[in-house]
Design a protein around this motif. Sequence first.
Motif, PDB file in Angstrom:
ATOM      1  N   ALA A  49      10.331  14.779 -13.619  1.00 18.09           N
ATOM      2  CA  ALA A  49       9.814  16.070 -14.102  1.00 18.09           C
ATOM      3  C   ALA A  49      10.811  17.182 -13.806  1.00 18.09           C
ATOM      4  O   ALA A  49      11.042  18.067 -14.642  1.00 18.09           O
ATOM      5  N   ASP A  50      11.412  17.146 -12.621  1.00 12.90           N
ATOM      6  CA  ASP A  50      12.414  18.149 -12.265  1.00 12.90           C
ATOM      7  C   ASP A  50      13.613  18.072 -13.206  1.00 12.90           C
ATOM      8  O   ASP A  50      14.144  19.106 -13.624  1.00 12.90           O
ATOM      9  N   PHE A  96       7.125   5.583  -6.529  1.00 11.22           N
ATOM     10  CA  PHE A  96       6.887   5.892  -7.939  1.00 11.22           C
ATOM     11  C   PHE A  96       6.442   7.344  -8.123  1.00 11.22           C
ATOM     12  O   PHE A  96       6.751   7.963  -9.138  1.00 11.22           O
ATOM     13  N   LEU A  97       5.754   7.889  -7.150  1.00 13.95           N
ATOM     14  CA  LEU A  97       5.391   9.305  -7.193  1.00 13.95           C
ATOM     15  C   LEU A  97       6.646  10.178  -7.081  1.00 13.95           C
ATOM     16  O   LEU A  97       6.782  11.178  -7.801  1.00 13.95           O
ATOM     17  N   LYS A 116       0.810  -1.213   0.000  1.00 13.78           N
ATOM     18  CA  LYS A 116       0.000   0.000   0.000  1.00 13.78           C
ATOM     19  C   LYS A 116       0.848   1.270   0.000  1.00 13.78           C
ATOM     20  O   LYS A 116       0.407   2.308  -0.456  1.00 13.78           O
ATOM     21  N   THR A 117       2.070   1.183   0.497  1.00 13.97           N
ATOM     22  CA  THR A 117       2.915   2.376   0.574  1.00 13.97           C
ATOM     23  C   THR A 117       3.970   2.444  -0.527  1.00 13.97           C
ATOM     24  O   THR A 117       4.757   3.386  -0.559  1.00 13.97           O
ATOM     25  N   ALA A 118       4.007   1.476  -1.410  1.00  9.46           N
ATOM     26  CA  ALA A 118       5.035   1.465  -2.461  1.00  9.46           C
ATOM     27  C   ALA A 118       4.782   2.532  -3.514  1.00  9.46           C
ATOM     28  O   ALA A 118       5.711   2.953  -4.203  1.00  9.46           O
ATOM     29  N   VAL A 127      17.120   6.186  -8.496  1.00  7.60           N
ATOM     30  CA  VAL A 127      17.131   5.596  -7.156  1.00  7.60           C
ATOM     31  C   VAL A 127      15.706   5.385  -6.652  1.00  7.60           C
ATOM     32  O   VAL A 127      15.385   4.333  -6.087  1.00  7.60           O
ATOM     33  N   PHE A 128      14.846   6.361  -6.853  1.00  8.01           N
ATOM     34  CA  PHE A 128      13.454   6.224  -6.425  1.00  8.01           C
ATOM     35  C   PHE A 128      12.752   5.104  -7.185  1.00  8.01           C
ATOM     36  O   PHE A 128      11.981   4.345  -6.596  1.00  8.01           O
ATOM     37  N   PHE A 129      13.014   4.979  -8.476  1.00 10.69           N
ATOM     38  CA  PHE A 129      12.393   3.917  -9.272  1.00 10.69           C
ATOM     39  C   PHE A 129      12.860   2.540  -8.804  1.00 10.69           C
ATOM     40  O   PHE A 129      12.056   1.616  -8.664  1.00 10.69           O
TER      41      PHE A 129
END
Length: 53
Positions: free
Chosen positions: A18-19, A10-11, A4-6, A41-43
């Motif tokens: 975008a940045d 991705f956000l 539920k928090t994954a 890293v986030f992906f």
Amino acid sequence: MMRKTAWIWFLGFAAWLADSLISLRLHNVLHARIALMVAIVFFTAGLFYRRQT
């Protein structure tokens, strides 16, 4: 099944991507590269946390 928090990873990936694109458009290549690295890293973290149950 995705945790539920994954989705937050991705956000974060989308925000950093975008940045990076905005920085590239404004001809700030160094900031665009750093933002792209953080986006990767986030992906990667999103893919890792998605598989946990």
